[in-house]
Design an enzyme around this catalytic site. Structure first.
Site, PDB file in Angstrom:
ATOM      1  N   ILE A   1      45.960  42.372  20.961  1.00  0.00           N
ATOM      2  CA  ILE A   1      46.962  41.555  20.540  1.00  0.00           C
ATOM      3  C   ILE A   1      48.281  42.139  21.353  1.00  0.00           C
ATOM      4  O   ILE A   1      48.716  43.271  21.096  1.00  0.00           O
ATOM      5  CB  ILE A   1      47.290  41.974  19.005  1.00  0.00           C
ATOM      6  N   HIS A   2      48.849  41.090  22.010  1.00  0.00           N
ATOM      7  CA  HIS A   2      49.653  41.535  22.946  1.00  0.00           C
ATOM      8  C   HIS A   2      50.984  40.301  23.040  1.00  0.00           C
ATOM      9  O   HIS A   2      52.131  40.466  23.425  1.00  0.00           O
ATOM     10  CB  HIS A   2      49.822  42.200  23.947  1.00  0.00           C
ATOM     11  N   ARG A   3      50.478  38.882  22.768  1.00  0.00           N
ATOM     12  CA  ARG A   3      51.349  37.835  23.319  1.00  0.00           C
ATOM     13  C   ARG A   3      52.558  37.699  22.378  1.00  0.00           C
ATOM     14  O   ARG A   3      52.550  38.371  20.967  1.00  0.00           O
ATOM     15  CB  ARG A   3      50.380  36.639  22.949  1.00  0.00           C
TER      16      ARG A   3
END
Length: 361
Positions: A212-214
């Site tokens: 998860i990084h967006r």
């Protein structure tokens, strides 16, 4: 020919490794490369380790710009790259993908009338709220050479009025060369998979690999909370989550925590990442590149975004879009389906060779 290559983030290190190695292994081609690292990913685990383990030459220049707001970061990169271009006077500037480093490099070169080469051109999520979509669209329209990973990417450019100038015509900023070369990440996966000695722990085999990084997820507390809640409900699964430093900070700021069945680890290098992709049973991600890497290792992917650039993966059943909807995430994980057909979507693994052949024309 002298090419100045601008990189700044993890996916670009991987892509640059392929093309830079090809140039280094073929000196008779007569192409000199100056490698510039903007410092967009400055954490050692997110940057230095990639150069070491992937045998990429240390950058000739590191701007050490680090992170910041989009405007501040891109502006600093623009100024730094422009200064380098005036000093080095290359024949062309090459950029990869869709980061702020990509946009800054393309803009700096185009203003100085230096041809821009965009590798991984033509991708579209059709969501202009995404910074990456803004960057890639601008870079494409500023570029002279556009090397596309898929036919879908070529069609996207055609729809925007960016058509190939045709053989026999010298490419310019207005008469562009558009070429389908296949995906450079696919070529990287083929090479490094054969050279990878990393093994994952037995307890992590058959896990669900989570990333998860967006910004669309991390900067929206409601979406991030929904994602965390969904994963916490899936207690029968074992997740492994290499946590991006920025994501870890945002989770802590919002008092969001994962349950015990989610194993949080520090950011990992490329070899470790592809080892997990090979050992896992499924990938749950909001990354662009990881969607493809899952397919390269024939693993189903569940994507926590509302749209994707890699529509061919969805069309062929290898990727399921669930957004940040808890119910959709849970349902997709509980009903993982691995397609039987593995179509050749991303070329033959000869991307670097095709790019260089086009440039030498």
């Amino acid at each position: 020919m002298h090419i100045l290559t601008v990189i700044g983030a993890r996916p670009q290190f991987i892509k640059a490794a392929v093309l830079s190695r090809y140039l280094r292994d073929n000196p008779s081609l007569g192409i000199k490369e100056t490698l510039v690292h903007t410092g967009q990913h400055y954490d050692q685990n997110m940057s230095d380790v990639f150069f070491k383990e992937m045998d990429i030459p240390q950058p000739d220049v590191n701007l050490h710009l680090g992170s910041g707001t989009h405007g501040k970061m891109t502006g600093a990169m623009l100024a730094g790259i422009e200064e380098l271009l005036l000093e080095k006077n290359p024949d062309a500037l090459l950029v990869y993908g869709d980061t702020n480093s990509t946009l800054a490099g393309a803009l700096a070169a185009s203003k100085l009338l230096i041809p821009v080469i965009h590798v991984e051109a033509g991708l579209r999520s059709f969501m202009m709220a995404m910074p990456e979509e803004q960057n890639r669209r601008c870079a494409d329209h500023l570029s002279t050479y556009l090397f596309c990973p898929t036919q879908t990417a070529v069609k996207n450019l055609t729809a925007e009025g960016i058509a190939d100038c045709g053989t026999g015509t010298k490419p310019t900023a207005d008469k562009k060369r558009v070429c389908m070369t296949g995906d450079i990440m696919y070529e990287a996966s083929l090479y490094y998979r054969a050279h990878n000695n990393v093994k994952v722990q037995d307890e992590d085999k058959n896990c669900i690999l989570l990333t998860i990084h967006r910004q669309e997820n991390t900067d929206n507390v409601e979406r991030l909370t929904s994602i965390v809640n969904a994963i916490n409900e899936l207690k029968d699964e074992h997740f492994v989550f290499p946590v991006h430093p920025r994501t870890r900070k945002i989770l802590a700021q919002n008092n969001l925590a994962f349950a015990e069945h989610v194993k949080l680890i520090d950011p990992i290098g490329y070899f470790e990442m592809i080892a997990y992709e090979e050992a896992c049973k499924c990938v749950l991600t909001d990354s662009g590149g990881v969607q493809k890497e899952a397919f390269f290792f024939e693993k189903p992917c569940i994507t926590m975004r509302d749209s994707t650039e890699w529509v061919e993966l969805v069309d062929n059943g290898w990727n399921t879009l669930v957004g940040a909807d808890s119910k959709k995430i849970i349902s997709a994980v509980k009903n993982i389906n691995k397609p039987t057909k593995v179509p050749a979507l991303y070329g033959k693994g000869e991307c670097a060779k095709l790019i260089v052949e086009e440039l030498l024309k």
